[in-house]
Design an enzyme around this catalytic site. Structure first.
Site, PDB file in Angstrom:
ATOM      1  N   GLU A 119       0.831  -1.217   0.000  1.00  0.00           N
ATOM      2  CA  GLU A 119       0.000   0.000   0.000  1.00  0.00           C
ATOM      3  C   GLU A 119       0.861   1.261   0.000  1.00  0.00           C
ATOM      4  OE1 GLU A 119      -3.268   0.099  -0.075  1.00  0.00           O
ATOM      5  OE2 GLU A 119      -4.000  -1.831   0.655  1.00  0.00           O
ATOM      6  N   HIS A 142      -3.549   1.873   8.797  1.00  0.00           N
ATOM      7  CA  HIS A 142      -4.661   1.112   8.217  1.00  0.00           C
ATOM      8  C   HIS A 142      -4.793  -0.177   9.001  1.00  0.00           C
ATOM      9  CE1 HIS A 142      -7.201  -1.296   5.775  1.00  0.00           C
ATOM     10  NE2 HIS A 142      -6.233  -2.117   5.442  1.00  0.00           N
ATOM     11  N   HIS A 144      -7.945  -3.396  10.584  1.00  0.00           N
ATOM     12  CA  HIS A 144      -9.220  -4.077  10.356  1.00  0.00           C
ATOM     13  C   HIS A 144     -10.000  -4.214  11.670  1.00  0.00           C
ATOM     14  CE1 HIS A 144      -6.985  -6.313   6.806  1.00  0.00           C
ATOM     15  NE2 HIS A 144      -7.214  -5.039   6.539  1.00  0.00           N
ATOM     16  N   HIS A 214     -13.892  -3.550   4.674  1.00  0.00           N
ATOM     17  CA  HIS A 214     -12.456  -3.810   4.651  1.00  0.00           C
ATOM     18  C   HIS A 214     -11.760  -3.327   5.925  1.00  0.00           C
ATOM     19  CE1 HIS A 214      -8.333  -3.311   2.423  1.00  0.00           C
ATOM     20  NE2 HIS A 214      -8.202  -3.738   3.650  1.00  0.00           N
TER      21      HIS A 214
HETATM   22  O1  2HA Z   1      -1.495  -4.835   3.648  1.00  0.00           O
HETATM   23  O2  2HA Z   1      -4.551  -4.809   5.099  1.00  0.00           O
HETATM   24  O3  2HA Z   1      -5.424  -3.835   2.832  1.00  0.00           O
HETATM   25  C1  2HA Z   1      -2.465  -5.455   4.350  1.00  0.00           C
HETATM   26  C2  2HA Z   1      -3.791  -4.836   4.177  1.00  0.00           C
HETATM   27  C3  2HA Z   1      -4.152  -4.275   2.866  1.00  0.00           C
HETATM   28 ZN    ZN Z   2      -6.540  -4.037   4.813  1.00  0.00          ZN
END
Ligand code: 2HA
Ligand code: ZN
Length: 269
Positions: A119, A142, A144, A214
């Protein structure tokens, strides 16, 4: 083994914050396998000796040209690396990169030739945007977060600011510590240019944006602050779920209570 962090306490402190946050992400169940990414603009901690350090990788294209990143340095999680490993060994599961003067290529300079996150173009585009608008924000995360992602499986919460209002109303701290709320980006392919562009647009109005089904992308002055914003939002989602599990729809704070809070804490919106 020698490390770029040796005898550089300020730089080491920033990298150690990344490791600490990576541990939290794993403990919370937000970072399965190699899930999530962290990048931090560490340019302010770079001394002349580091600027002279040779590259330990070939010259690699960023994939786009980012004029505000000239001379910048970033700590980046490595591609395919695990947050739970990064928590213990940040310089084995991430690396420090130098942006070259053409603003279109980079090299790895320390400690190991760990290839940065897939990313990288989107993270660097965000940093380019932040510098461009004179923002003090240096970190992007980022991850989850389970309950926040679950919310995005319901159409109602994909409408502008519906999730924000519900989350803010669960406990006063959420608006106080995430005062710009949660932006929403409709589902897009992970790593795509479309997702990166939509993220930058949404960051004009929010510090934390949700990628439908996501995860979240958050920015703040340092990695700890970016994590805190996600954490308070997810805490609100957990309170909502706890109430639903007790068999009722939570009332939420009233509009008057929200207003009183916003005035008292001098919050926007
Ligand atoms: O790189 O979560 O969306 C790992 C991720 C990409
Ligand atoms: Zn991700």
């Amino acid at each position: 083994m020698k490390s770029i962090l040796d005898n550089r306490p300020a730089l080491a402190k920033e990298v150690n914050k990344v490791a600490e946050v990576a541990g939290y992400l794993w403990q919370k169940g937000w970072a399965e396998r190699n899930g999530g990414n962290i990048t931090v603009n560490i340019t302010e901690y770079i001394d002349d000796e580091i600027r002279q350090m040779p590259a330990i990788s070939e010259v690699k294209p960023i994939g786009t040209t980012l004029p505000n990143l000239k001379g910048c340095y970033f700590y980046c999680k490595g591609t395919n690396m695990r947050m739970r490993d990064l928590a213990r060994w940040p310089m084995e599961n991430g690396s420090i990169i130098r942006i070259l003067d053409d603003c279109a290529h980079y090299v790895i300079i320390a400690d190991n030739p760990v290839r940065p996150t897939s990313e990288l173009p989107s993270h660097l585009s965000v940093h380019n945007y932040l510098i461009g608008k004179g923002s003090p924000y240096k970190a992007s995360v980022h991850t989850h977060p389970i309950e926040l992602i679950a919310l995005t499986h319901c159409k109602k919460y994909l409408e502008k600011d519906v999730a924000t209002r519900m989350l803010w109303s669960m406990i006063p701290e959420t608006k106080a510590f995430c005062p710009r709320g949660l932006g929403i980006i409709p589902y897009k392919l992970p790593s795509s240019v479309e997702l990166a562009d939509a993220t930058i647009k949404e960051l004009e109005d929010y510090d934390v944006v949700m990628w439908e089904k996501h995860g979240v992308f958050a920015v703040d002055c340092d990695v700890m602050a970016a994590f805190d914003q996600i954490d308070v939002l997810n805490k609100s989602a957990l309170i909502y779920i706890a109430a639903r599990n007790m068999g009722f729809e939570p009332d939420g704070m009233s509009d008057e209570q929200m207003k009183e809070m916003s005035v008292a804490f001098n919050l926007p919106k």
